[in-house]
Design a protein around this motif. Sequence first.
Motif, short mmCIF file in Angstrom:
data_model
loop_
_atom_site.label_atom_id
_atom_site.label_comp_id
_atom_site.label_asym_id
_atom_site.label_seq_id
_atom_site.Cartn_x
_atom_site.Cartn_y
_atom_site.Cartn_z
N GLN A 204 29.18 27.25 -36.96
CA GLN A 204 30.32 27.68 -36.15
C GLN A 204 29.96 27.52 -34.69
O GLN A 204 28.81 27.66 -34.30
CB GLN A 204 30.68 29.13 -36.46
CG GLN A 204 29.60 30.13 -36.12
CD GLN A 204 29.96 31.54 -36.56
OE1 GLN A 204 30.40 31.75 -37.68
NE2 GLN A 204 29.78 32.49 -35.67
N VAL A 226 37.47 14.99 -37.57
CA VAL A 226 36.49 16.06 -37.36
C VAL A 226 35.13 15.41 -37.12
O VAL A 226 34.65 14.61 -37.94
CB VAL A 226 36.42 17.01 -38.57
CG1 VAL A 226 35.42 18.13 -38.30
CG2 VAL A 226 37.79 17.58 -38.89
N TYR A 272 35.61 26.78 -33.75
CA TYR A 272 35.72 26.26 -35.11
C TYR A 272 34.59 26.81 -35.96
O TYR A 272 33.48 27.09 -35.47
CB TYR A 272 35.66 24.73 -35.12
CG TYR A 272 36.85 24.06 -34.48
CD1 TYR A 272 38.08 24.02 -35.13
CD2 TYR A 272 36.76 23.46 -33.23
CE1 TYR A 272 39.18 23.40 -34.54
CE2 TYR A 272 37.84 22.84 -32.64
CZ TYR A 272 39.05 22.81 -33.30
OH TYR A 272 40.12 22.20 -32.72
N ILE A 274 32.99 25.93 -40.00
CA ILE A 274 33.00 25.21 -41.26
C ILE A 274 32.22 26.04 -42.27
O ILE A 274 31.06 26.40 -42.02
CB ILE A 274 32.39 23.81 -41.11
CG1 ILE A 274 33.20 22.97 -40.11
CG2 ILE A 274 32.32 23.11 -42.46
CD1 ILE A 274 32.62 21.60 -39.84
N LEU A 285 37.79 24.59 -42.94
CA LEU A 285 37.64 24.58 -41.48
C LEU A 285 38.59 25.63 -40.91
O LEU A 285 39.79 25.60 -41.18
CB LEU A 285 37.96 23.20 -40.91
CG LEU A 285 38.01 23.11 -39.38
CD1 LEU A 285 36.61 23.28 -38.80
CD2 LEU A 285 38.61 21.78 -38.93
#
Length: 562
Positions: A204, A226, A272, A274, A285
């Motif tokens: 993150q 991405v 963000y 993941i 995501l």
Amino acid sequence: MGELRSIALPFVASGPSGVAIRTRLKHLPPGDEKVLRLVGAHLGALASKDLKARCRDGLDHSGQTWAVRKRELTPVSSSRWAGSVTKASHDQWALARRGQGAYLQNLEAGVRTLTHRLSLPVGQKGAKGVPGGYRSRREWHAKSRRLRMLEDRLTAVRADREAGTVHVVRGGKRLARARHHLEAAQLTECEWRGLWEAERWFCQADGESGKRYGNETIRVSPDGEVSIKLPAPLSHLANAPHGRYILTCRISFAHRGQEWADRIEANRAIAYRIHYNTGRNRWYLTAAWQIPPTPTVLIEAALAHGVIGVDMNADHLAAWRLDAHGNPTGAPRRFFYDLSGTAEHRDAQVRHALTRLLRWARTCGVRAIAIEDLDFTAEKTREKHGRKKRFRQLISGMPTGKLRARLSSMADQTGIAVIAVDPAYTSRWGAQHWQKPLTTKTHKTTRHDAAAVAIGRRAQGHPIRRRTTPPPHDQSDRAGHRTAQAGPGALGREGTRPRIPGPRTRSVPPGRGANAGNQNVQHRPGRSAEHETWQQGSRLQGVPERGPDYSVSRNGLGDMPE
């Protein structure tokens, strides 16, 4: 009845301060999954070491120690990855610190209750709100042993808090304990190892305004591409310039996708994350960003079109619509949910129930929803409720904080204000004053429905108690004060009663006394219902008490004051 506690004023709950949306990384090839696993495992190991260092610093943490930890992490990751890891460690330590404080308060409350009850004779009954002694010598002995255990725990927790020591398990304490009970958890050692490693991964990154698409570490382009900035030891896996790895799949956000697109086009900061869901074997995501706080509307403006009072229960929300004058209109509504199963299932059930509630509110044209400002953090201990195990489980499973936070977030998008009211006596007074009057031959009003009416009236500033029915004609000045809830601007609301022909007392003709037009004098309890604010007392709804200056004649007619 004991002294009632003061009732806090209702207030408009603040709106959300941030947004989080999630989408799935679909159709990832084995190569992309391998890179994500390597990045998550490498950064997860760094996050574990940094969290250990943060916990070791304790209360001696400062900006200088933070800078030292970040410089140590930068060569084995990157400056931005190091910043994300250290910030996550600070957030984790602060969360553990808050949990430690709540646990300390819980232990102190338990010790106080046990000490009080153990000091009383066995079998002594308690008073209202004050527990009595234990019922048997056997229970007294068991509780004395528990008191010693809680005192030992309290001493240890106090020592940890004074020293700034917290206990944190990356991956979760429950999963860590499951390693020693694999059969009960229905897991093999290999399956447990996979869950444990996935929970401890770290992938993150916080955003930064002014950078391309709002995030240089995990970047998502407007067309859904991405790309990840690889840590220095994994830079050989890059498939794009500047040590970046571009995933094969493309993503899109179904919820608030346009807001996200507008934000990245303006290069505004977006965080963000993941993560991997081991149960579904899927990668996700999550995008999150802060939003400016919504200006809080005045409570008078929110209540201009009425309000919907909502009473939260273990399996449903009981709601009733009230008009601007505090009168329940229409039929009550119920929105059911199931709080069993996993946390995701419970959260989805609450979300679906609130969605139906907000749709109904929009249909009715109401701009305010009133809920109780519940907080069960100190109301679910064993010492407070004793043998009421089912009740403790009931209130422990009610997501009171999550319900209000989610309702505020969802209502912010619909223009509906959420008003939080004091929960004191709403169920008791609602059932006392509204359950029977609202029950008809075809519909039976429950305590929950009556509580919803009480909550709505408290949000509007009205007393929960209804206007009492006028006394019979032979006990007062004929048809007494009005029983309907009149609005503040209703014509004639403050006017005197119409003159009724005929004698009303043995001495003074009707309408001729010195106080004939003064309702504050004529009203027997002291002030007229139109001018007073009812204060809830111990008496049930009925005939008002007579003042000291009144007497009753033999024929049942009340004499005028001398």
